[in-house]
Design a protein around this motif. Structure first.
Motif, PDB file in Angstrom:
ATOM      1  N   ARG A   1       0.815  -1.199   0.000  1.00 48.69           N
ATOM      2  CA  ARG A   1       0.000   0.000   0.000  1.00 48.69           C
ATOM      3  C   ARG A   1       0.867   1.276   0.000  1.00 48.69           C
ATOM      4  N   GLN A   2       1.940   1.265   0.788  1.00 50.31           N
ATOM      5  CA  GLN A   2       2.838   2.421   0.853  1.00 50.31           C
ATOM      6  C   GLN A   2       3.643   2.549  -0.437  1.00 50.31           C
ATOM      7  N   LYS A   3       4.095   1.400  -0.968  1.00 46.69           N
ATOM      8  CA  LYS A   3       4.890   1.438  -2.205  1.00 46.69           C
ATOM      9  C   LYS A   3       4.039   1.955  -3.362  1.00 46.69           C
ATOM     10  N   ARG A   4       2.772   1.507  -3.400  1.00 47.83           N
ATOM     11  CA  ARG A   4       1.870   1.973  -4.466  1.00 47.83           C
ATOM     12  C   ARG A   4       1.696   3.485  -4.386  1.00 47.83           C
ATOM     13  N   PHE A   5       1.526   3.977  -3.154  1.00 50.06           N
ATOM     14  CA  PHE A   5       1.342   5.425  -2.982  1.00 50.06           C
ATOM     15  C   PHE A   5       2.585   6.161  -3.491  1.00 50.06           C
ATOM     16  N   ALA A   6       3.766   5.643  -3.134  1.00 46.36           N
ATOM     17  CA  ALA A   6       5.020   6.304  -3.524  1.00 46.36           C
ATOM     18  C   ALA A   6       5.184   6.315  -5.037  1.00 46.36           C
ATOM     19  N   GLN A   7       4.745   5.224  -5.691  1.00 54.56           N
ATOM     20  CA  GLN A   7       5.020   5.086  -7.129  1.00 54.56           C
ATOM     21  C   GLN A   7       3.914   5.624  -8.024  1.00 54.56           C
ATOM     22  N   GLN A   8       2.946   6.325  -7.457  1.00 55.59           N
ATOM     23  CA  GLN A   8       1.863   6.832  -8.304  1.00 55.59           C
ATOM     24  C   GLN A   8       2.424   7.853  -9.305  1.00 55.59           C
ATOM     25  N   PRO A   9       1.765   7.976 -10.478  1.00 54.97           N
ATOM     26  CA  PRO A   9       2.261   8.894 -11.500  1.00 54.97           C
ATOM     27  C   PRO A   9       2.372  10.319 -10.941  1.00 54.97           C
ATOM     28  N   GLY A  10       3.472  10.984 -11.221  1.00 59.06           N
ATOM     29  CA  GLY A  10       3.646  12.360 -10.754  1.00 59.06           C
ATOM     30  C   GLY A  10       4.415  12.445  -9.445  1.00 59.06           C
ATOM     31  N   GLY A  11       4.415  11.353  -8.695  1.00 61.42           N
ATOM     32  CA  GLY A  11       5.190  11.321  -7.457  1.00 61.42           C
ATOM     33  C   GLY A  11       4.386  11.586  -6.207  1.00 61.42           C
ATOM     34  N   ALA A  12       5.080  11.658  -5.076  1.00 55.94           N
ATOM     35  CA  ALA A  12       4.412  11.784  -3.780  1.00 55.94           C
ATOM     36  C   ALA A  12       5.428  12.126  -2.699  1.00 55.94           C
ATOM     37  N   VAL A  13       4.901  12.588  -1.569  1.00 50.93           N
ATOM     38  CA  VAL A  13       5.719  12.808  -0.377  1.00 50.93           C
ATOM     39  C   VAL A  13       5.231  11.818   0.681  1.00 50.93           C
ATOM     40  N   LEU A  14       6.129  11.050   1.272  1.00 52.21           N
ATOM     41  CA  LEU A  14       5.742  10.126   2.350  1.00 52.21           C
ATOM     42  C   LEU A  14       6.612  10.423   3.557  1.00 52.21           C
ATOM     43  N   ASP A  15       6.014  10.362   4.752  1.00 55.44           N
ATOM     44  CA  ASP A  15       6.857  10.482   5.936  1.00 55.44           C
ATOM     45  C   ASP A  15       6.648   9.301   6.861  1.00 55.44           C
ATOM     46  N   GLY A  16       7.732   8.941   7.571  1.00 59.21           N
ATOM     47  CA  GLY A  16       7.662   7.782   8.470  1.00 59.21           C
ATOM     48  C   GLY A  16       9.009   7.477   9.098  1.00 59.21           C
ATOM     49  N   ARG A  17       9.329   6.188   9.155  1.00 62.07           N
ATOM     50  CA  ARG A  17      10.594   5.763   9.753  1.00 62.07           C
ATOM     51  C   ARG A  17      11.507   5.065   8.748  1.00 62.07           C
ATOM     52  N   ASP A  18      10.873   4.431   7.728  1.00 65.44           N
ATOM     53  CA  ASP A  18      11.632   3.575   6.796  1.00 65.44           C
ATOM     54  C   ASP A  18      11.345   3.934   5.348  1.00 65.44           C
ATOM     55  N   ILE A  19      10.977   5.178   5.085  1.00 64.32           N
ATOM     56  CA  ILE A  19      10.603   5.547   3.710  1.00 64.32           C
ATOM     57  C   ILE A  19      11.847   5.535   2.815  1.00 64.32           C
ATOM     58  N   GLY A  20      12.910   6.189   3.261  1.00 62.27           N
ATOM     59  CA  GLY A  20      14.128   6.254   2.443  1.00 62.27           C
ATOM     60  C   GLY A  20      14.886   4.940   2.386  1.00 62.27           C
ATOM     61  N   THR A  21      14.656   4.070   3.364  1.00 65.69           N
ATOM     62  CA  THR A  21      15.427   2.815   3.406  1.00 65.69           C
ATOM     63  C   THR A  21      14.679   1.636   2.780  1.00 65.69           C
ATOM     64  N   VAL A  22      13.343   1.576   2.964  1.00 67.54           N
ATOM     65  CA  VAL A  22      12.591   0.389   2.538  1.00 67.54           C
ATOM     66  C   VAL A  22      11.476   0.704   1.533  1.00 67.54           C
ATOM     67  N   ILE A  23      10.656   1.691   1.846  1.00 65.61           N
ATOM     68  CA  ILE A  23       9.464   1.948   1.024  1.00 65.61           C
ATOM     69  C   ILE A  23       9.844   2.579  -0.323  1.00 65.61           C
ATOM     70  N   ALA A  24      10.725   3.554  -0.290  1.00 65.57           N
ATOM     71  CA  ALA A  24      11.107   4.246  -1.531  1.00 65.57           C
ATOM     72  C   ALA A  24      12.625   4.454  -1.562  1.00 65.57           C
ATOM     73  N   PRO A  25      13.387   3.351  -1.649  1.00 69.13           N
ATOM     74  CA  PRO A  25      14.857   3.504  -1.622  1.00 69.13           C
ATOM     75  C   PRO A  25      15.387   4.319  -2.802  1.00 69.13           C
TER      76      PRO A  25
END
Ligand code: DC
Length: 209
Positions: free
Chosen positions: A96-120
């Motif tokens: 669900r988080q990866k889909r949000f990150a990869q939507q056309p045009g892009g996105a901003v996500l905040d959390g603990r593991d966004i740069g390491t796991v969700i959207a490396p």
């Protein structure tokens, strides 16, 4: 453009992520809310947050739960930190988080593991931090504004316990990605922190060509 914003509780990452989303016209996802929604269901069902098998069954929650103001409470935040340490819970929320990150045009996500796991492969990564004392002061002031009577020492102890749990877990612990820009908000106003975040993102985009 994908922007990843990570950091500990009360570091200012949520405020910064929302401001970046507004500035660049991108959709925003506060991923902590997903873990908070699971925690709220665990508490409502009277389950033990430490039992992975019981908690994982709560990951398929109704979308409308994310709108609930109750999710912001400290008790739910603490329970979210416990349930988020379970690998099966993290994998249930991953796509669900990866889909949000990869939507056309892009996105901003905040959390603990966004740069390491969700959207490396995010185009820009920020790691937002502030000293535990300053984060506890901010949280304590916020609680006072809401007429919630709790001592500063208790708030500080909770912040330290949460940092400890979020950074020591084996699965996707809180840590700065090697290619993330560090933003220390300890001595910055909200406006100054947001301006600095925008400057860091612009600098990343410029070097990426
Ligand atoms: O950012 P927050 O306080 O709303 O997050 C609540 C808890 O959820 C946090 O203590 C750890 C967990 N969390 C996580 O493990 N990974 C994320 N990407 C976001 C939050």
């Amino acid at each position: 453009m994908i922007i990843a914003v990570d950091g500990p509780a009360a570091s200012g990452k949520g405020t910064i992520a929302r401001a970046l989303a507004r500035h660049y016209g991108l959709p925003h996802l506060d991923t902590g809310l997903l873990y908070r929604a699971v925690a709220a269901r665990v508490l409502a069902e009277g389950l033990d947050p430490a039992r992975e098998g019981d908690v994982v069954a709560m990951c398929d929650f109704d979308e409308s739960l994310l709108e609930s103001a109750e999710l912001r409470s400290d008790h739910i935040g603490k329970t979210a930190s416990i349930v988020s340490a379970h690998p099966l819970v993290r994998s249930a929320l991953l796509q669900r988080q990866k889909r949000f990150a990869q939507q056309p045009g892009g996105a901003v996500l905040d959390g603990r593991d966004i740069g390491t796991v969700i959207a490396p492969d995010a185009d820009a990564k920020l790691f937002v931090k502030a000293t535990p004392m300053i984060r506890a002061r901010r949280r304590h002031d916020e609680l006072k504004r809401h007429d919630i009577d709790v001592s500063f020492d208790r708030v500080l102890a909770d912040i330290r316990a949460r940092d400890d749990r979020d950074s020591r877990r084996s699965e996707a612990p809180l840590r700065q990605a090697a290619d993330a820009a560090l933003l220390d908000t300890s001595f910055l106003s909200i406006e100054a922190a947001v301006q600095k975040a925008i400057a860091l993102v612009d600098a990343r985009r410029a070097t990426a060509g």
